[in-house]
Design a protein around this motif. Structure first.
Motif, short mmCIF file in Angstrom:
data_model
loop_
_atom_site.label_atom_id
_atom_site.label_comp_id
_atom_site.label_asym_id
_atom_site.label_seq_id
_atom_site.Cartn_x
_atom_site.Cartn_y
_atom_site.Cartn_z
N ALA A 118 0.83 -1.13 -0.03
CA ALA A 118 0.02 0.01 0.09
C ALA A 118 0.85 1.27 0.08
O ALA A 118 0.48 2.30 -0.77
N VAL A 119 1.81 1.20 0.92
CA VAL A 119 2.86 2.45 0.75
C VAL A 119 3.60 2.62 -0.63
O VAL A 119 3.82 3.64 -1.05
N ARG A 120 4.02 1.40 -0.94
CA ARG A 120 4.39 1.56 -2.38
C ARG A 120 3.66 2.22 -3.45
O ARG A 120 4.09 2.77 -4.36
N ARG A 121 2.31 1.71 -3.27
CA ARG A 121 1.43 2.40 -4.47
C ARG A 121 1.05 3.84 -3.96
O ARG A 121 1.27 4.65 -5.09
N ASP A 122 1.25 4.25 -2.84
CA ASP A 122 1.22 5.76 -2.59
C ASP A 122 2.41 6.24 -3.09
O ASP A 122 2.34 7.36 -3.79
N HIS A 123 3.51 5.81 -3.05
CA HIS A 123 4.78 6.37 -3.62
C HIS A 123 4.67 6.48 -5.21
O HIS A 123 5.03 7.37 -5.57
N ALA A 124 4.19 5.40 -5.66
CA ALA A 124 4.01 5.74 -7.28
C ALA A 124 3.00 6.64 -7.56
O ALA A 124 3.14 7.57 -8.44
N GLU A 125 1.92 6.68 -6.99
CA GLU A 125 0.95 7.83 -7.28
C GLU A 125 1.32 9.16 -7.01
O GLU A 125 0.89 9.88 -7.84
N ALA A 126 2.12 9.42 -6.01
CA ALA A 126 2.85 10.73 -5.80
C ALA A 126 3.58 11.11 -6.83
O ALA A 126 3.97 12.47 -7.12
N ARG A 127 4.07 10.31 -7.72
CA ARG A 127 5.04 10.25 -8.70
C ARG A 127 4.33 10.47 -10.09
O ARG A 127 4.99 10.41 -11.07
N ASP A 128 2.88 10.27 -10.01
CA ASP A 128 2.16 10.35 -11.46
C ASP A 128 1.14 11.24 -11.07
O ASP A 128 -0.08 11.16 -11.26
N PRO A 129 1.47 12.78 -11.16
CA PRO A 129 0.28 13.72 -10.92
C PRO A 129 -0.53 13.81 -12.12
O PRO A 129 -0.45 13.57 -13.09
N ILE A 130 -1.84 14.27 -11.67
CA ILE A 130 -2.72 14.48 -12.74
C ILE A 130 -2.64 15.67 -13.51
O ILE A 130 -1.66 16.62 -12.79
N PRO A 131 -3.18 15.66 -14.69
CA PRO A 131 -3.12 17.10 -15.24
C PRO A 131 -3.38 18.40 -14.79
O PRO A 131 -2.72 19.40 -15.01
N GLU A 132 -4.41 18.15 -13.94
CA GLU A 132 -4.77 19.53 -13.19
C GLU A 132 -3.83 19.88 -12.28
O GLU A 132 -3.72 21.27 -11.85
N ALA A 133 -2.83 19.20 -11.54
CA ALA A 133 -1.79 19.35 -10.82
C ALA A 133 -0.68 20.01 -11.73
O ALA A 133 -0.02 21.07 -11.27
N HIS A 134 -0.23 19.48 -12.95
CA HIS A 134 0.29 20.07 -13.79
C HIS A 134 0.05 21.46 -14.34
O HIS A 134 1.04 22.57 -14.41
N ALA A 135 -0.96 21.74 -14.24
CA ALA A 135 -1.65 23.04 -14.90
C ALA A 135 -1.68 24.02 -13.76
O ALA A 135 -2.01 25.26 -14.03
#
Length: 257
Positions: A118-135
């Motif tokens: 579960a922590v590994r998934r959190d780590h990966a999700e934190a490094r895959d930002p959604i487009p709204e965050a990029h913008a």
């Protein structure tokens, strides 16, 4: 979600003392913006935030209150005490006497494969930002939604992502309450989002410690509970539950409900 800002395979700082001094000033700068407490002196920079993340994730298996108290206590090791809980033993030491938490169970489950995954998934999700965050762009010290890393980008930490019938909104960094409410009204415009204030005693019983901004946000005032014990930090007072105070200062242990 736990983004693991400091990880086990990071290269060690060439000058740990200089890094600690720099990071202590960085925390103080953030605290001036957020009005949050911070330690009089940061003793070291966390070698890794993974053990604390594993503990916080394992605490979620107990119940929501235990999870909140564990997460808050582990944050306090850095931002109040200046001694980050960056090893499994330091994590367990920090949680000693924390009422409402089964520390033995938590310690046994920190390395459970499901918790680790579960922590590994959190780590990966934190490094895959959604487009709204990029913008995202906004004035102030937290004005962008993503941060560059050695091998890509990650969310600015913290980031809240709101999703609902009206769409999706990213709120990176520290945002004001009106900004969060605007995001909620965007994604779920038919909901009523303003929460009624609670009494200081009720807030302290729930969270076991209260900052000045906590008091203002939760109670609508600035008066601490009469029974609270004041602890002074470099960023202002921290109001502690009497039960929290005993074990927080490590002078004895207490069991409180």
């Amino acid at each position: 979600m736990f983004g693991i800002l400091f990880d086990e395979d990071d290269d060690p700082a060439p000058d740990p003392a200089a890094e600690t001094t720099w990071y202590g000033r960085y925390i103080a700068d953030i605290a001036r913006h957020t009005r949050a407490p911070h330690a009089h002196r940061l003793r070291w920079v966390a070698a890794t935030s993974r053990p604390a993340s594993l503990a916080a994730k394992a605490a979620e298996r107990q119940d929501g209150r235990a999870a909140e108290r564990v997460l808050r206590r582990l944050r306090e090791t850095t931002f109040v005490l200046g001694t980050p809980a960056d090893t499994a033993q330091r994590v367990l030491d920090a949680l000693a006497g924390l009422d409402g938490v089964d520390r033995g169970r938590l310690g046994a489950e920190m390395d459970d494969p499901e918790v680790v995954a579960a922590v590994r998934r959190d780590h990966a999700e934190a490094r895959d930002p959604i487009p709204e965050a990029h913008a995202f762009r906004a004035p102030g010290p937290h004005g962008i939604g993503v941060k560059e890393t050695d091998d890509g980008v990650r969310y600015a930490l913290p980031t809240l992502v709101f999703s609902g019938p009206g769409g999706r909104v990213a709120a990176p960094g520290w945002r004001s309450v009106p900004e969060y409410l605007a995001a909620l009204r965007t994604v779920a415009p038919r909901q009523l989002w303003e929460a009624a204030p609670v009494g200081p005693e009720e807030a302290l019983a729930a969270y076991r410690s209260l900052t000045g901004p906590d008091l203002s946000l939760l109670t609508g005032g600035t008066t601490p509970p009469p029974a609270a014990v004041r602890g002074d930090t470099a960023g202002g007072p921290l109001w502690l539950h009497p039960c929290r105070y005993v074990d927080f200062r490590r002078t004895a242990s207490a069991i409180c409900r």
